[in-house]
Design an enzyme around this catalytic site. Structure first.
Site, short mmCIF file in Angstrom:
data_model
loop_
_atom_site.label_atom_id
_atom_site.label_comp_id
_atom_site.label_asym_id
_atom_site.label_seq_id
_atom_site.Cartn_x
_atom_site.Cartn_y
_atom_site.Cartn_z
N HIS A 204 0.88 -1.05 -0.05
CA HIS A 204 0.18 -0.08 -0.04
C HIS A 204 0.83 1.30 -0.09
O HIS A 204 0.43 2.46 -0.52
CB HIS A 204 -1.16 0.27 1.17
CG HIS A 204 -2.19 -0.76 1.10
ND1 HIS A 204 -2.93 -1.42 1.84
CD2 HIS A 204 -2.84 -1.18 -0.15
CE1 HIS A 204 -3.86 -2.20 1.48
NE2 HIS A 204 -3.90 -2.08 0.19
N GLU B 89 -18.87 -2.22 -31.56
CA GLU B 89 -18.00 -3.41 -30.80
C GLU B 89 -18.28 -4.70 -31.30
O GLU B 89 -17.60 -5.70 -30.89
CB GLU B 89 -18.14 -3.29 -29.34
CG GLU B 89 -19.70 -3.35 -28.89
CD GLU B 89 -19.47 -2.88 -27.45
OE1 GLU B 89 -18.78 -3.17 -26.50
OE2 GLU B 89 -20.64 -2.39 -26.90
N CYS C 61 -14.00 5.20 -27.69
CA CYS C 61 -13.77 4.85 -26.05
C CYS C 61 -13.12 4.00 -25.52
O CYS C 61 -13.09 3.46 -24.34
CB CYS C 61 -15.21 4.97 -25.35
SG CYS C 61 -16.55 3.77 -25.84
N ARG D 186 -10.06 -11.58 -24.65
CA ARG D 186 -9.08 -10.74 -24.35
C ARG D 186 -8.81 -11.00 -22.85
O ARG D 186 -7.73 -10.45 -22.34
CB ARG D 186 -9.86 -9.28 -24.26
CG ARG D 186 -11.06 -8.85 -23.55
CD ARG D 186 -11.43 -7.69 -23.87
NE ARG D 186 -12.88 -7.16 -23.67
CZ ARG D 186 -13.08 -6.55 -22.45
NH1 ARG D 186 -12.17 -5.98 -21.75
NH2 ARG D 186 -14.35 -6.28 -22.08
N ARG E 264 -19.79 4.44 -17.36
CA ARG E 264 -19.82 3.16 -17.34
C ARG E 264 -21.08 2.87 -16.21
O ARG E 264 -20.77 2.87 -14.92
CB ARG E 264 -18.58 2.01 -17.10
CG ARG E 264 -17.51 2.15 -18.02
CD ARG E 264 -16.41 1.32 -17.59
NE ARG E 264 -15.27 1.58 -18.37
CZ ARG E 264 -14.34 2.46 -18.18
NH1 ARG E 264 -14.34 3.33 -17.31
NH2 ARG E 264 -13.28 2.54 -18.80
N ASN F 136 -11.81 -2.30 -27.25
CA ASN F 136 -11.68 -3.59 -26.63
C ASN F 136 -12.40 -4.58 -27.09
O ASN F 136 -11.77 -5.67 -27.18
CB ASN F 136 -11.81 -3.14 -25.00
CG ASN F 136 -10.95 -2.10 -24.31
OD1 ASN F 136 -9.87 -1.56 -25.12
ND2 ASN F 136 -11.17 -1.79 -23.25
N ASP F 137 -13.75 -4.56 -26.93
CA ASP F 137 -14.49 -5.54 -27.49
C ASP F 137 -14.29 -5.84 -29.07
O ASP F 137 -14.55 -6.84 -29.37
CB ASP F 137 -15.92 -5.38 -26.88
CG ASP F 137 -16.13 -6.02 -25.70
OD1 ASP F 137 -15.44 -6.94 -25.08
OD2 ASP F 137 -17.24 -5.62 -24.88
N ARG G 151 -23.28 5.17 -20.96
CA ARG G 151 -23.62 3.82 -21.75
C ARG G 151 -24.80 3.22 -20.82
O ARG G 151 -24.29 3.00 -19.76
CB ARG G 151 -22.18 2.95 -21.86
CG ARG G 151 -22.62 1.65 -22.61
CD ARG G 151 -21.24 1.04 -22.56
NE ARG G 151 -20.77 0.54 -21.18
CZ ARG G 151 -19.53 0.00 -21.32
NH1 ARG G 151 -18.67 -0.33 -22.15
NH2 ARG G 151 -19.12 -0.37 -20.09
#
Length: 659
Positions: free
Chosen positions: A305, A546, A617, A580, A412, A569-570, A448
């Site tokens: 930490h 996507e 995005c 992924r 999100r 990403n997707d 979204r």
């Protein structure tokens, strides 16, 4: 009842994910256990949970017994199957980003001292950067117990004194958690420490020792040492780092028992290098961090930490020096290289000049990026390229604003659903979306709609067992099948739209009918709100690109919606048919693959031809090496993590300068 699953939590149930998991479990009345390799522990004890050493990709079983057992299983299994669980708004604070916008992993372990001089030491490169400054030695005296056995009549009083001390430490931590000055990342760390202070593993063992006749201080020292030893013995570097946390909490309890205060860091000079054998995350999180030039510590590693706090505040740090740190007790000046893990005691003139130059160059680079905070990037032809932020909670607003985000390109909403035991109400959602709109007005905020299923199931929704949930009931597919949930979100978005520039984006679209069905629901919600006399406003409706299907029908889709946002990403995962989350096919998850870049270009051309905004995005939006290519394709909005915003603006302005 019980269910088994494969743990997808990144790096497993280490401190913050374990703390969040326990908090989730405690929200249910049922008794809940987590089982791994035949060993079962209470899911409501963070220490026991961490000592179970649950790692990513291991199989575990969740058992629940009680009135809300079904709900508990759904929520806890959903958490375990979420790769981002326990990280959410803290993830950016934990790892610096390189120029490509990817996480940079710090050095994993300590190495021997450098052989090039007695004044040169080497430890764990825990937080990147260079620093040189006066040494501030922080070596509080060790705490020892009274070393006497209690009389029988003293035991209950000593237990009461111990419980009072634990309560005082918890109260201090609660007070710290209530302070606005504590960052989101530091707040998560303090919350994990507070959980240790309240855990039966520590308090129960200490009380058992007191009942055996030990004084409270001795009992706490022994209990903390025993539990820390268990963490140290586990074959997992995240869990090894928790040993320091247990010692830190034990020390705080002992100080209260002794009526003492720890040596304060309040008086540390500007730019000083903090030197310590061990410093608790609790102490460091409350220190005047802006004045600290660097941290050098005998204990700790890259996953401790201390390291996380240092990285999140941009403080160079070298940890894990062990006994070598004692050589710094009398140092006047220290230079440290957080990139390589080097520490130099009382550097000579040449070394001092070298480090001063490195510090100045790094400061210039930061300053050079800072000037882009308020820049509105324009191309030579006058087109504005919006550089926005991807966020998942209201706690991330400040970081996005500080970076100079031109609105939100991706909010999100699933985190809002995952944080609660039950589905969030329309009012709660409306308040959240309105706060976003107000914070960034007049810039757009693209929300979204709920994208759960696949890797992100939540409590309150029964998901079917699927062979491949990434190709199953997720995103817009689930929402259209559950209008009771979807309409609540759409109504909240319509209500929030009166407070700013709300735009709404549909995930996982693969068919025109999904957009048209959503419009019907939006019209129904609008009519209902009007009839109820509830203030509301319209919003632009767009889609995430996507799926390969969305790419192939992009020209038709562009006539139906107000904007596109490419989720790289997707999209990369689906174009390349490569999971992924599967490391064996990680090489295929490359956005620069010609197939993926072709899909992006097809989408951009369709959007430009239809006269709608085309944005991005996904992680690729923040890559300086790709930004020019995306802009030339026709993208006019790029949304990324706040840490990448100023660098992206600089890349766009460089394009403009080149003409």
């Amino acid at each position: 009842m019980e269910r088994s699953t494969i743990v997808r939590v990144h790096e497993g149930l280490h401190a913050r994910p374990a703390t969040r998991f326990v908090k989730l479990a405690k929200g249910f009345e049922s008794d809940v256990e987590l089982v791994k390799d035949g060993k079962a522990v209470s899911a409501k004890s963070s220490v026991k949970l961490m000592l179970l050493a649950v790692k990513e990709n291991q199989e575990v079983t969740v058992r629940a017994n009680g009135a809300d057992a079904i709900e508990a299983l759904e929520a806890l299994i959903g958490y375990l199957e979420n790769p981002r669980a326990g990280l959410d708004d803290e993830a950016e604070a934990q790892s610096p980003a390189n120029d490509a916008g990817q996480e940079v992993a710090p050095a994993p372990g300590s190495v021997p001292a450098a052989p090039d001089g007695a004044n040169r030491l080497r430890g764990v490169a825990a937080s990147e950067g260079f620093a040189i400054g006066p040494a501030f030695a922080h070596f509080p005296a060790d705490i020892a117990g009274q070393g006497r056995m209690l009389q029988a009549e003293e035991i209950q009083g000593e237990i009461d004194r111990f419980r009072t001390a634990v309560g005082a430490v918890q109260a201090r931590m609660d007070h710290a958690l209530a302070q606005d000055s504590l960052s989101a990342g530091d707040r998560g760390i303090v919350a994990a420490l507070r959980d240790i202070a309240a855990d039966d593993s520590l308090t129960g063992e200490a009380e058992g020792l007191i009942k055996g006749g030990n004084d409270a201080v001795s009992a706490v020292i022994t209990a903390a040492s025993n539990i820390a030893a268990e963490f140290s013995a586990v074959d997992d570097h995240y869990l090894n780092a928790r040993a320091d946390d247990v010692h830190a909490v034990g020390r705080q309890i002992c100080l209260v028992l002794l009526g003492q205060d720890d040596i304060s860091l309040e008086n540390i000079p500007e730019g000083a290098i903090l030197i310590a054998d061990d410093i608790g995350a609790w102490d460091l999180a409350r220190a005047p961090l802006k004045r600290i030039g660097g941290v050098v510590c005998g204990h700790g590693g890259a996953t401790s930490h201390i390291a996380i706090i240092a990285r999140s505040h941009g403080i160079p740090a070298v940890l894990g020096l062990g006994g070598q740190v004692n050589a710094l007790r009398t140092a006047r000046e220290v230079a440290l290289d957080g990139n390589a893990g080097h520490v130099i005691i009382d550097p000579d003139e040449a070394t001092r000049a070298d480090f001063a130059g490195r510090v100045e160059a790094a400061a210039k680079e930061r300053a050079g990026l800072t000037i882009f905070k308020t820049v509105t990037p324009k191309l030579a032809d006058g087109r504005i390229i919006e550089v926005a932020a991807n966020i998942g909670s209201l706690e991330e607003i400040e970081a996005a604003q500080e970076a100079g985000a031109m609105g939100i390109g991706l909010f999100r909403t699933e985190l809002l659903f995952m944080r609660h035991m039950h589905l969030p109400s329309e009012d709660m959602q409306a308040e959240t979306y309105a706060a976003l709109a107000k914070a960034f007005a007049p810039y757009p905020v693209i929300v979204r709609t709920l994208d759960i299923g696949g890797d992100k199931p939540i409590a309150g929704i029964e998901f079917p067992d699927e062979e491949n949930p990434f190709l199953g009931w997720r995103g817009i597919r689930m929402c259209l099948d559950r209008p009771d949930i979807f309409k609540r979100q759409l109504r909240a978005l319509l209500r929030a739209a009166v407070h700013g520039n709300i735009k709404v984006m549909l995930p996982m679209v693969s068919d025109i009918s999904e957009v048209r069905q959503t419009r019907v629901l939006v019209d129904e919600c609008t009519a209902e709100l009007k009839a109820e006399g509830v203030p509301h406003a319209s919003f632009d409706l767009g889609v995430m690109i996507e799926t390969p299907a969305a790419v192939l029908i992009a020209p038709t889709l562009a006539k139906e919606v107000a904007f596109f946002s490419i989720g790289t990403n997707d999209l990369t995962q689906y174009i390349m048919a490569a999971d992924r989350l599967n490391p064996t096919v990680a090489r295929l998850n490359d956005v620069t693959n010609p197939a993926v870049m072709s899909a992006i270009e097809i989408t951009a051309k369709a959007g430009v031809a239809a006269g709608i905004m085309v944005g991005m995005c996904g992680e690729a939006a923040g890559r300086p090496d790709l930004i020019a290519t995306f802009v030339k394709m026709g993208l006019t909005e790029l949304s990324m993590s706040p840490a990448s915003i100023q660098r992206a603006k600089k890349a766009i302005m460089a394009m403009a300068a080149e003409g």
